[in-house]
Design a protein around this motif. Structure first.
Motif, PDB file in Angstrom:
ATOM      1  N   VAL A  61       0.833  -1.199   0.000  1.00  0.00           N
ATOM      2  CA  VAL A  61       0.000   0.000   0.000  1.00  0.00           C
ATOM      3  C   VAL A  61       0.873   1.256   0.000  1.00  0.00           C
ATOM      4  CG1 VAL A  61      -1.690   1.331   1.312  1.00  0.00           C
ATOM      5  CG2 VAL A  61      -1.928  -1.159   1.137  1.00  0.00           C
ATOM      6  N   ARG A  62       1.758   1.379   0.979  1.00  0.00           N
ATOM      7  CA  ARG A  62       2.561   2.593   1.101  1.00  0.00           C
ATOM      8  C   ARG A  62       3.567   2.731  -0.031  1.00  0.00           C
ATOM      9  NH1 ARG A  62       3.834   2.537   7.648  1.00  0.00           N
ATOM     10  NH2 ARG A  62       1.652   2.626   8.325  1.00  0.00           N
ATOM     11  N   GLY A  63       4.172   1.610  -0.419  1.00  0.00           N
ATOM     12  CA  GLY A  63       5.180   1.666  -1.466  1.00  0.00           C
ATOM     13  C   GLY A  63       4.603   2.053  -2.814  1.00  0.00           C
ATOM     14  N   THR A  64       3.450   1.494  -3.151  1.00  0.00           N
ATOM     15  CA  THR A  64       2.823   1.841  -4.434  1.00  0.00           C
ATOM     16  C   THR A  64       2.318   3.274  -4.418  1.00  0.00           C
ATOM     17  OG1 THR A  64       2.145  -0.478  -4.674  1.00  0.00           O
ATOM     18  CG2 THR A  64       1.105   1.132  -6.131  1.00  0.00           C
ATOM     19  N   ASN A  65       1.695   3.677  -3.309  1.00  0.00           N
ATOM     20  CA  ASN A  65       1.149   5.037  -3.242  1.00  0.00           C
ATOM     21  C   ASN A  65       2.233   6.112  -3.366  1.00  0.00           C
ATOM     22  OD1 ASN A  65      -1.466   4.145  -3.030  1.00  0.00           O
ATOM     23  ND2 ASN A  65      -1.559   4.322  -0.808  1.00  0.00           N
ATOM     24  N   ARG A  66       3.437   5.762  -2.987  1.00  0.00           N
ATOM     25  CA  ARG A  66       4.549   6.713  -3.124  1.00  0.00           C
ATOM     26  C   ARG A  66       4.734   7.150  -4.571  1.00  0.00           C
ATOM     27  NH1 ARG A  66      10.916   5.084  -2.297  1.00  0.00           N
ATOM     28  NH2 ARG A  66      11.815   7.090  -2.929  1.00  0.00           N
ATOM     29  N   PHE A  67       4.421   6.269  -5.517  1.00  0.00           N
ATOM     30  CA  PHE A  67       4.654   6.551  -6.930  1.00  0.00           C
ATOM     31  C   PHE A  67       3.370   6.928  -7.679  1.00  0.00           C
ATOM     32  CE2 PHE A  67       8.006   3.536  -5.646  1.00  0.00           C
ATOM     33  CZ  PHE A  67       9.126   4.294  -5.959  1.00  0.00           C
ATOM     34  N   LEU A  68       2.244   6.983  -6.980  1.00  0.00           N
ATOM     35  CA  LEU A  68       0.978   7.325  -7.622  1.00  0.00           C
ATOM     36  C   LEU A  68       0.693   8.821  -7.511  1.00  0.00           C
ATOM     37  CD1 LEU A  68      -1.345   4.385  -6.485  1.00  0.00           C
ATOM     38  CD2 LEU A  68      -0.806   5.007  -8.857  1.00  0.00           C
ATOM     39  N   PRO A  69      -0.058   9.383  -8.471  1.00  0.00           N
ATOM     40  CA  PRO A  69      -0.492  10.774  -8.338  1.00  0.00           C
ATOM     41  C   PRO A  69      -1.458  10.895  -7.156  1.00  0.00           C
ATOM     42  CG  PRO A  69      -1.527   9.736 -10.239  1.00  0.00           C
ATOM     43  CD  PRO A  69      -0.497   8.775  -9.745  1.00  0.00           C
ATOM     44  N   PRO A  70      -1.669  12.104  -6.643  1.00  0.00           N
ATOM     45  CA  PRO A  70      -2.454  12.267  -5.424  1.00  0.00           C
ATOM     46  C   PRO A  70      -3.921  11.886  -5.545  1.00  0.00           C
ATOM     47  CG  PRO A  70      -1.869  14.398  -6.361  1.00  0.00           C
ATOM     48  CD  PRO A  70      -1.078  13.374  -7.094  1.00  0.00           C
ATOM     49  N   ASP A  71      -4.460  11.785  -6.763  1.00  0.00           N
ATOM     50  CA  ASP A  71      -5.876  11.452  -6.910  1.00  0.00           C
ATOM     51  C   ASP A  71      -6.117   9.961  -7.172  1.00  0.00           C
ATOM     52  OD1 ASP A  71      -4.756  11.530  -9.429  1.00  0.00           O
ATOM     53  OD2 ASP A  71      -6.027  13.142 -10.191  1.00  0.00           O
ATOM     54  N   ILE A  72      -5.093   9.144  -6.987  1.00  0.00           N
ATOM     55  CA  ILE A  72      -5.228   7.681  -7.047  1.00  0.00           C
ATOM     56  C   ILE A  72      -4.496   7.116  -5.837  1.00  0.00           C
ATOM     57  CG2 ILE A  72      -4.820   5.574  -8.384  1.00  0.00           C
ATOM     58  CD1 ILE A  72      -4.483   7.327 -10.872  1.00  0.00           C
ATOM     59  N   ALA A  73      -5.120   6.167  -5.125  1.00  0.00           N
ATOM     60  CA  ALA A  73      -4.461   5.586  -3.957  1.00  0.00           C
ATOM     61  C   ALA A  73      -4.896   4.143  -3.742  1.00  0.00           C
ATOM     62  CB  ALA A  73      -4.753   6.393  -2.696  1.00  0.00           C
ATOM     63  N   VAL A  74      -3.920   3.283  -3.505  1.00  0.00           N
ATOM     64  CA  VAL A  74      -4.209   1.914  -3.077  1.00  0.00           C
ATOM     65  C   VAL A  74      -4.685   1.978  -1.625  1.00  0.00           C
ATOM     66  CG1 VAL A  74      -3.233  -0.375  -2.637  1.00  0.00           C
ATOM     67  CG2 VAL A  74      -2.500   0.937  -4.651  1.00  0.00           C
ATOM     68  N   GLN A  75      -5.827   1.366  -1.349  1.00  0.00           N
ATOM     69  CA  GLN A  75      -6.421   1.412  -0.011  1.00  0.00           C
ATOM     70  C   GLN A  75      -6.052   0.204   0.840  1.00  0.00           C
ATOM     71  OE1 GLN A  75      -8.293   4.078   1.062  1.00  0.00           O
ATOM     72  NE2 GLN A  75      -7.771   5.036  -0.887  1.00  0.00           N
ATOM     73  N   TRP A  76      -5.899  -0.939   0.194  1.00  0.00           N
ATOM     74  CA  TRP A  76      -5.535  -2.167   0.906  1.00  0.00           C
ATOM     75  C   TRP A  76      -4.891  -3.149  -0.056  1.00  0.00           C
ATOM     76  CZ3 TRP A  76      -7.935  -6.231  -1.399  1.00  0.00           C
ATOM     77  CH2 TRP A  76      -9.177  -6.017  -2.006  1.00  0.00           C
ATOM     78  N   ALA A  77      -4.151  -4.077   0.495  1.00  0.00           N
ATOM     79  CA  ALA A  77      -3.509  -5.148  -0.277  1.00  0.00           C
ATOM     80  C   ALA A  77      -3.663  -6.443   0.510  1.00  0.00           C
ATOM     81  CB  ALA A  77      -2.036  -4.838  -0.517  1.00  0.00           C
ATOM     82  N   GLN A  78      -3.915  -7.534  -0.207  1.00  0.00           N
ATOM     83  CA  GLN A  78      -4.117  -8.810   0.486  1.00  0.00           C
ATOM     84  C   GLN A  78      -3.740  -9.974  -0.432  1.00  0.00           C
ATOM     85  OE1 GLN A  78      -7.641  -9.012   2.936  1.00  0.00           O
ATOM     86  NE2 GLN A  78      -7.997 -11.147   2.350  1.00  0.00           N
ATOM     87  N   PRO A  79      -2.899 -10.893   0.041  1.00  0.00           N
ATOM     88  CA  PRO A  79      -2.618 -12.093  -0.747  1.00  0.00           C
ATOM     89  C   PRO A  79      -3.885 -12.911  -0.929  1.00  0.00           C
ATOM     90  CG  PRO A  79      -1.035 -11.815   1.048  1.00  0.00           C
ATOM     91  CD  PRO A  79      -2.133 -10.851   1.303  1.00  0.00           C
ATOM     92  N   VAL A  80      -4.047 -13.506  -2.091  1.00  0.00           N
ATOM     93  CA  VAL A  80      -5.218 -14.331  -2.391  1.00  0.00           C
ATOM     94  C   VAL A  80      -4.754 -15.611  -3.079  1.00  0.00           C
ATOM     95  CG1 VAL A  80      -6.910 -12.460  -2.544  1.00  0.00           C
ATOM     96  CG2 VAL A  80      -5.516 -13.037  -4.546  1.00  0.00           C
ATOM     97  N   PRO A  81      -5.581 -16.657  -3.053  1.00  0.00           N
ATOM     98  CA  PRO A  81      -5.223 -17.886  -3.770  1.00  0.00           C
ATOM     99  C   PRO A  81      -5.122 -17.642  -5.271  1.00  0.00           C
ATOM    100  CG  PRO A  81      -7.021 -18.263  -2.208  1.00  0.00           C
ATOM    101  CD  PRO A  81      -6.831 -16.783  -2.297  1.00  0.00           C
ATOM    102  N   ASP A  82      -4.384 -18.503  -5.941  1.00  0.00           N
ATOM    103  CA  ASP A  82      -4.231 -18.373  -7.394  1.00  0.00           C
ATOM    104  C   ASP A  82      -5.561 -18.507  -8.125  1.00  0.00           C
ATOM    105  OD1 ASP A  82      -1.554 -18.008  -7.055  1.00  0.00           O
ATOM    106  OD2 ASP A  82      -0.975 -20.054  -7.616  1.00  0.00           O
ATOM    107  N   SER A  83      -6.550 -19.105  -7.474  1.00  0.00           N
ATOM    108  CA  SER A  83      -7.859 -19.284  -8.103  1.00  0.00           C
ATOM    109  C   SER A  83      -8.685 -17.997  -8.096  1.00  0.00           C
ATOM    110  CB  SER A  83      -8.639 -20.391  -7.396  1.00  0.00           C
ATOM    111  OG  SER A  83      -8.768 -20.113  -6.006  1.00  0.00           O
TER     112      SER A  83
END
Length: 260
Positions: free
Chosen positions: A75-97
């Motif tokens: 979340v924090r690492g990606t948002n560092r490179f995003l413009p201010p009007d786009i933001a990742v709110q959460w990240a979660q590992p999920v199964p390959d399915s």
């Protein structure tokens, strides 16, 4: 590892979700930021593409990566490179399915509308506008005709690429808070411009141009010419997909409570 991300964005400055040569899309900006964070090319797949000017309360994407990081780092690492009007709110590992689009059992949209003799100013680009008073009862009655499984050809854009115009609308809720209206839609899937074309018809009914029963006539006509003009994208928000509880993914972001 497959990773799911929840992303919020103001769609006003962008040409929609899907990548374009200009790079001025949400997908282009997100993948550029992810690639910077990962120090390698990253591609994503989203739950539902949005048009130019349409906002996202919680777009969900998935990506495959060999990079091992804690969710908060994504979340924090990606948002560092995003413009201010786009933001990742959460990240979660999920199964390959898991698949951001195919695993969704429903999708949700919200349309925010200002009823006022004067056009939006502070809300410009973030709310639609109706300058005539709207009849809530008439709009609710009109909306009832759209619930269930129907052929929504009358509300389909000519450029729509969906294989079938038959969709199921589970819910349309209409609320008012002062001069602001909030229309909530939930269905199994939506056609290109479907919500904006429905909104055009609801506003026609609400402002007295047509009676509530006209909505049924539009639906049964199965012709785009029978419906009202496509309403503005300004007040349209993709509220995100609905997944089975077993995936354990968040269902909202803080932006849900920011809207009227």
């Amino acid at each position: 590892m497959r990773l799911a991300l929840g992303v919020s964005y103001n769609g006003q400055p962008y040409l929609g979700w899907q990548s374009q040569p200009s790079g001025q899309t949400i997908q282009d900006q997100l993948e550029k930021a992810l690639s910077e964070f990962c120090a390698q090319p990253v591609t994503t797949l989203c739950a539902g593409r949005t048009d130019a000017g349409v906002h996202g309360l919680m777009q969900v994407v998935h990506l495959d990566t060999e990079l091992q990081r804690e969710p908060f780092s994504w979340v924090r690492g990606t948002n560092r490179f995003l413009p201010p009007d786009i933001a990742v709110q959460w990240a979660q590992p999920v199964p390959d399915s898991f698949h951001a689009r195919a695993s969704a059992v429903a999708r949700r949209y919200v349309y925010v509308l200002l009823e006022s003799p004067v056009r939006p100013a502070l809300e410009s680009g973030r709310a639609g506008w109706a300058f005539r008073p709207l009849d809530e009862t008439a709009m609710r009655e009109a909306a009832q005709h759209l619930l269930g499984e129907h052929d929504f050809t009358s509300f389909r854009a000519s450029a729509c690429q969906a294989l079938s115009p038959v969709k199921t609308l589970h819910r349309i809720d209409i609320h008012r808070r002062g001069p602001y209206w909030r229309f909530e839609f939930e269905g199994n899937a939506f056609l290109h411009h479907m919500i904006r074309n429905i909104m055009g018809c609801l506003v026609y009914v609400g402002s007295g141009v047509h009676p509530s029963g006209w909505m049924r006539e539009v639906l049964q006509a199965r012709s785009r010419d029978a419906a009202a003009p496509t309403f503005a994208p300004d007040g349209l928000y993709f509220a995100g997909p609905v997944y089975a509880p077993g995936w354990g993914l968040p269902t909202t972001t803080p932006a849900f409570d920011w809207l009227p």
